[in-house]
Design a protein around this motif. Structure first.
Motif, PDB file in Angstrom:
ATOM      1  N   LEU A 123       0.823  -1.102  -0.146  1.00  0.00           N
ATOM      2  CA  LEU A 123       0.091   0.105   0.093  1.00  0.00           C
ATOM      3  C   LEU A 123       0.982   1.263   0.051  1.00  0.00           C
ATOM      4  O   LEU A 123       0.361   2.251  -0.224  1.00  0.00           O
ATOM      5  CB  LEU A 123      -0.865  -0.012   1.301  1.00  0.00           C
ATOM      6  CG  LEU A 123      -2.159  -0.926   1.186  1.00  0.00           C
ATOM      7  CD1 LEU A 123      -2.793  -0.715   2.712  1.00  0.00           C
ATOM      8  CD2 LEU A 123      -3.064  -0.740   0.083  1.00  0.00           C
ATOM      9  N   THR A 182      -3.637   3.542   5.450  1.00  0.00           N
ATOM     10  CA  THR A 182      -3.175   2.241   5.486  1.00  0.00           C
ATOM     11  C   THR A 182      -3.886   1.586   6.768  1.00  0.00           C
ATOM     12  O   THR A 182      -4.103   0.250   6.741  1.00  0.00           O
ATOM     13  CB  THR A 182      -1.769   1.987   5.965  1.00  0.00           C
ATOM     14  OG1 THR A 182      -1.490   3.008   7.000  1.00  0.00           O
ATOM     15  CG2 THR A 182      -0.913   2.530   4.890  1.00  0.00           C
ATOM     16  N   ARG A 199      -7.257   1.935   6.943  1.00  0.00           N
ATOM     17  CA  ARG A 199      -8.594   1.345   6.473  1.00  0.00           C
ATOM     18  C   ARG A 199      -8.640   0.124   5.345  1.00  0.00           C
ATOM     19  O   ARG A 199      -9.384  -0.118   4.853  1.00  0.00           O
ATOM     20  CB  ARG A 199      -9.203   2.410   5.846  1.00  0.00           C
ATOM     21  CG  ARG A 199      -9.634   3.620   6.860  1.00  0.00           C
ATOM     22  CD  ARG A 199     -11.051   3.243   7.567  1.00  0.00           C
ATOM     23  NE  ARG A 199     -11.332   3.964   8.903  1.00  0.00           N
ATOM     24  CZ  ARG A 199     -12.256   3.581   9.655  1.00  0.00           C
ATOM     25  NH1 ARG A 199     -13.229   2.391   9.224  1.00  0.00           N
ATOM     26  NH2 ARG A 199     -12.736   4.428  10.522  1.00  0.00           N
ATOM     27  N   LEU A 200      -7.214  -0.212   5.133  1.00  0.00           N
ATOM     28  CA  LEU A 200      -7.035  -1.228   4.054  1.00  0.00           C
ATOM     29  C   LEU A 200      -6.478  -2.400   4.682  1.00  0.00           C
ATOM     30  O   LEU A 200      -5.221  -2.201   5.464  1.00  0.00           O
ATOM     31  CB  LEU A 200      -6.596  -0.745   2.979  1.00  0.00           C
ATOM     32  CG  LEU A 200      -7.222   0.271   2.143  1.00  0.00           C
ATOM     33  CD1 LEU A 200      -6.309   1.367   1.318  1.00  0.00           C
ATOM     34  CD2 LEU A 200      -8.242  -0.310   1.180  1.00  0.00           C
ATOM     35  N   ALA A 251      -7.383  -6.305  -1.228  1.00  0.00           N
ATOM     36  CA  ALA A 251      -7.513  -5.853   0.068  1.00  0.00           C
ATOM     37  C   ALA A 251      -8.903  -5.571   0.542  1.00  0.00           C
ATOM     38  O   ALA A 251      -9.575  -5.599  -0.414  1.00  0.00           O
ATOM     39  CB  ALA A 251      -6.641  -4.533   0.342  1.00  0.00           C
ATOM     40  N   TRP A 288     -11.470  -3.043   2.509  1.00  0.00           N
ATOM     41  CA  TRP A 288     -11.552  -1.815   2.529  1.00  0.00           C
ATOM     42  C   TRP A 288     -12.595  -1.797   3.644  1.00  0.00           C
ATOM     43  O   TRP A 288     -13.834  -2.027   3.985  1.00  0.00           O
ATOM     44  CB  TRP A 288     -12.186  -1.145   1.551  1.00  0.00           C
ATOM     45  CG  TRP A 288     -12.472   0.348   1.715  1.00  0.00           C
ATOM     46  CD1 TRP A 288     -11.703   1.138   2.294  1.00  0.00           C
ATOM     47  CD2 TRP A 288     -13.644   0.952   1.084  1.00  0.00           C
ATOM     48  NE1 TRP A 288     -12.336   2.366   2.643  1.00  0.00           N
ATOM     49  CE2 TRP A 288     -13.497   2.141   1.608  1.00  0.00           C
ATOM     50  CE3 TRP A 288     -14.727   0.676   0.539  1.00  0.00           C
ATOM     51  CZ2 TRP A 288     -14.466   3.270   1.522  1.00  0.00           C
ATOM     52  CZ3 TRP A 288     -15.558   1.645   0.185  1.00  0.00           C
ATOM     53  CH2 TRP A 288     -15.396   3.216   0.541  1.00  0.00           C
ATOM     54  N   GLU A 329      -7.138   1.229  -8.747  1.00  0.00           N
ATOM     55  CA  GLU A 329      -7.575   0.715  -7.615  1.00  0.00           C
ATOM     56  C   GLU A 329      -9.091   0.635  -7.606  1.00  0.00           C
ATOM     57  O   GLU A 329      -9.877   1.699  -8.102  1.00  0.00           O
ATOM     58  CB  GLU A 329      -7.363   1.614  -6.300  1.00  0.00           C
ATOM     59  CG  GLU A 329      -7.013   3.032  -6.540  1.00  0.00           C
ATOM     60  CD  GLU A 329      -6.416   3.706  -7.471  1.00  0.00           C
ATOM     61  OE1 GLU A 329      -6.931   4.719  -8.204  1.00  0.00           O
ATOM     62  OE2 GLU A 329      -5.194   3.295  -7.233  1.00  0.00           O
TER      63      GLU A 329
END
Length: 176
Positions: free
Chosen positions: A41, A51, A53-54, A68, A70, A92
């Motif tokens: 990330l 970073t 939130r993922l 990932a 979310w 993304e």
């Protein structure tokens, strides 16, 4: 499981399956990686809000794209979080509304293609499946009563309709 792979039971079941049949051996280009490892990330942003939130958890392609979860909110059940893909050359996108939808996409048995405008799957009808594909399809039915996605575009479209715009708005300030 004494030392689970993650706090997501569905991913723990998939990890046990992957350990048995092999990395990238049941879905083209896919393999579970270290759960929550954020180093990939950092190419997008080092901001802790980004970073935090993922939750990266899997390689999406042999070229370095990855999946990932979310954390769009603070729900307890991480299996219900949207799944996003980060392309190795940029882009993304939200690709599944939850882990189980991603599992159905994996049953299509083709690497996801990711660019700045879209993510999509394409499979040549003459291309052979991975060695563990049939076993994965049986595993998917046995554990979740699900079939592989016959139309991955429909799964992607539903995920985009539900949270794609919200994700795009959220991520925009973090992008270079």
């Amino acid at each position: 499981m004494n030392n689970p792979y993650s706090p997501v039971e569905e991913l723990n079941l998939l990890k046990a399956f992957q350990d048995r049949v092999g990395y990238e051996n049941f879905a083209q280009g896919f393999g579970l990686t270290e759960y929550g490892e954020v180093s990939g990330l950092l190419a997008w942003s080092e901001d802790p809000e980004f970073t935090g939130r993922l939750i990266p958890f899997a390689q999406a392609t042999g070229g370095g794209s990855f999946y990932a979860l979310w954390r769009l909110d603070d729900r307890e059940d991480q299996a219900t979080l949207p799944v996003v893909v980060f392309g190795d050359e940029g882009g993304e996108h939200v690709v599944a509304r939850n882990i189980r939808e991603l599992f159905q996409l994996l049953g299509f048995d083709e690497e996801i293609s990711v660019d700045h405008e879209e993510a999509y799957f394409y499979r040549d009808e003459n291309e052979p499946h991975t060695d563990g594909h049939d076993e994965y399809v049986a595993w998917l039915d046995e554990h979740f009563g699900l079939l592989p996605a016959k139309d991955p575009d429909a799964v992607l479209a539903a995920a985009q309709a539900e949270s794609g715009g919200r994700f795009a708005d959220w991520i925009r300030p973090f992008l270079p």
